[in-house]
Scaffold this active site. Structure first.
Site, PDB file in Angstrom:
ATOM      1  N   GLU A  54     -13.898  -2.424  -1.844  1.00 57.61           N
ATOM      2  CA  GLU A  54     -14.124  -2.577  -0.404  1.00 57.61           C
ATOM      3  C   GLU A  54     -15.506  -2.085  -0.004  1.00 57.61           C
ATOM      4  O   GLU A  54     -15.901  -0.957  -0.307  1.00 57.61           O
ATOM      5  CB  GLU A  54     -13.041  -1.810   0.372  1.00 57.61           C
ATOM      6  CG  GLU A  54     -13.221  -1.935   1.883  1.00 57.61           C
ATOM      7  CD  GLU A  54     -11.996  -1.576   2.703  1.00 57.61           C
ATOM      8  OE1 GLU A  54     -10.913  -1.343   2.122  1.00 57.61           O
ATOM      9  OE2 GLU A  54     -12.112  -1.542   3.942  1.00 57.61           O
TER      10      GLU A  54
ATOM     11  N   GLU B 140      -5.398   4.223  -3.294  1.00 57.16           N
ATOM     12  CA  GLU B 140      -6.842   4.364  -3.103  1.00 57.16           C
ATOM     13  C   GLU B 140      -7.362   5.524  -3.946  1.00 57.16           C
ATOM     14  O   GLU B 140      -6.817   6.637  -3.882  1.00 57.16           O
ATOM     15  CB  GLU B 140      -7.156   4.619  -1.627  1.00 57.16           C
ATOM     16  CG  GLU B 140      -6.788   3.449  -0.731  1.00 57.16           C
ATOM     17  CD  GLU B 140      -7.162   3.690   0.733  1.00 57.16           C
ATOM     18  OE1 GLU B 140      -7.798   4.716   1.044  1.00 57.16           O
ATOM     19  OE2 GLU B 140      -6.802   2.829   1.557  1.00 57.16           O
TER      20      GLU B 140
ATOM     21  N   ASP C 177       0.838  -1.208   0.000  1.00 57.72           N
ATOM     22  CA  ASP C 177       0.000   0.000   0.000  1.00 57.72           C
ATOM     23  C   ASP C 177       0.867   1.250   0.000  1.00 57.72           C
ATOM     24  O   ASP C 177       1.864   1.324   0.739  1.00 57.72           O
ATOM     25  CB  ASP C 177      -0.845   0.034   1.285  1.00 57.72           C
ATOM     26  CG  ASP C 177      -2.278  -0.406   1.045  1.00 57.72           C
ATOM     27  OD1 ASP C 177      -2.728  -0.386  -0.117  1.00 57.72           O
ATOM     28  OD2 ASP C 177      -2.938  -0.777   2.031  1.00 57.72           O
TER      29      ASP C 177
HETATM   30  O1  KIV Z   1      -4.804  -1.931   4.189  1.00 57.40           O
HETATM   31  C1  KIV Z   1      -5.434  -2.966   3.935  1.00 57.40           C
HETATM   32  O2  KIV Z   1      -5.342  -3.988   4.631  1.00 57.40           O
HETATM   33  C2  KIV Z   1      -6.305  -2.967   2.773  1.00 57.40           C
HETATM   34  C3  KIV Z   1      -7.246  -4.128   2.591  1.00 57.40           C
HETATM   35  C4  KIV Z   1      -8.303  -4.101   3.606  1.00 57.40           C
HETATM   36  C5  KIV Z   1      -7.774  -4.207   1.223  1.00 57.40           C
HETATM   37  O3  KIV Z   1      -6.277  -2.055   2.004  1.00 57.40           O
END
Ligand code: KIV
Length: 273
Positions: free
Chosen positions: A191, A124, A92
């Site tokens: 999500e 995102e 991420d």
């Molecule tokens: O940060 C995370 O764990 C996520 C998932 C919930 C998709 O983005």
């Protein structure tokens, strides 16, 4: 012992995920944040390991994902990569490292790739961040999108309730999903949106969708490791299936250890030199 036997032990790539969607084979994705758990997750046969910024909640104890820094994500991702052989590792991009400035977004993504050896990044948003998505992709870095309940926007939403129930938001989500696909994203997380909408998006896209609280029509599913193992005891949304009760297993083990230390039972003769 795992009850799942891996059919194909080749390294999972973004290309493999596209093939899986084409064949109708579901994609299993799970989060991990450290070396030891990543080893177990990878050995289980998981297709994708997401180094989620949910580390902010489950590892650092924050109430939102916003405080996570690039250095912290790189630390978690590099630990996960070292424990992973087969799964595709996606990291991420944390809040504030890609919104509003695509040059900074590329620099952040390059740091993740160089310093952690992760194989892809996740961002995102849709139209609002499309310039960043395109610039990162232009450097040959695979991008996973994330639409619906995007936790980095919690202060805008004001609630963790299901998103895109209203037609206008649902139409925006469909348009954003197509935009991300056209830009070259290899997959999109959906999500907490209605199952019918997620199924429609999944049918209309050629790239895989990975759902969390988005129903069975997605091309794959993702959960947070601590939640599905029952470690994060207080968290029980409707979409979460618990596969273990590790919270209670750990509590029992810790209690036994304390009892043994206090009684003098541990260590015994065989456990000393
Ligand atoms: O940060 C995370 O764990 C996520 C998932 C919930 C998709 O983005």
């Amino acid at each position: 012992m795992s009850t799942y036997t891996v059919q194909d032990d080749r390294k999972v790539t973004t290309r493999r995920l596209a093939e899986m969607k084409a064949k109708g084979e579901k994609i299993a994705m799970l989060t991990a944040y450290d070396y030891s758990m990543a080893r177990l997750v990878d050995e289980s046969g998981m297709d994708v390991i997401l180094v989620g910024d949910s580390a902010s909640n489950v590892m650092a104890g924050n109430t939102t994902t916003l405080p996570m820094t690039l250095d912290q994500m790189i630390y978690h991702a590099s630990s996960v990569v070292k424990g992973t052989k087969r799964a595709l590792v996606v990291c991420d991009m944390p809040f504030g490292t890609y919104q509003g400035n695509s040059i900074e977004a590329l620099a952040s993504a390059i740091r993740i790739m160089k310093e952690s050896n992760a194989e892809a990044v996740k961002l995102e948003g849709g139209e609002d961040i499309i310039e960043s998505v395109k610039r990162i992709l232009s450097a040959g870095i695979p991008v996973m999108g994330h639409l619906g309940l995007t936790p980095q926007s919690i202060n805008k939403f004001g609630t963790y309730n299901v998103r895109a129930r209203e037609e206008a938001e649902a139409n925006r989500l469909i348009a954003d999903a197509k935009l991300l696909e056209d830009a070259g994203c290899f997959a999109i997380v959906l999500e907490k949106i209605p199952a019918k909408l997620a199924a429609r998006v999944s049918a209309e896209l050629t790239i895989p969708t990975i759902g969390i609280g988005a129903g069975n029509g997605c091309d794959g599913q993702v959960l947070v490791l601590q939640d599905m193992l029952g470690i994060n005891k207080g968290f029980s949304p409707r979409f979460l299936r618990r596969y273990a009760d590790l919270g209670n297993v750990i509590t029992d083990a810790l209690g036994s250890y304390i009892t043994d230390v206090k009684s003098g039972d541990f260590p015994n003769e065989k456990e000393q030199y």
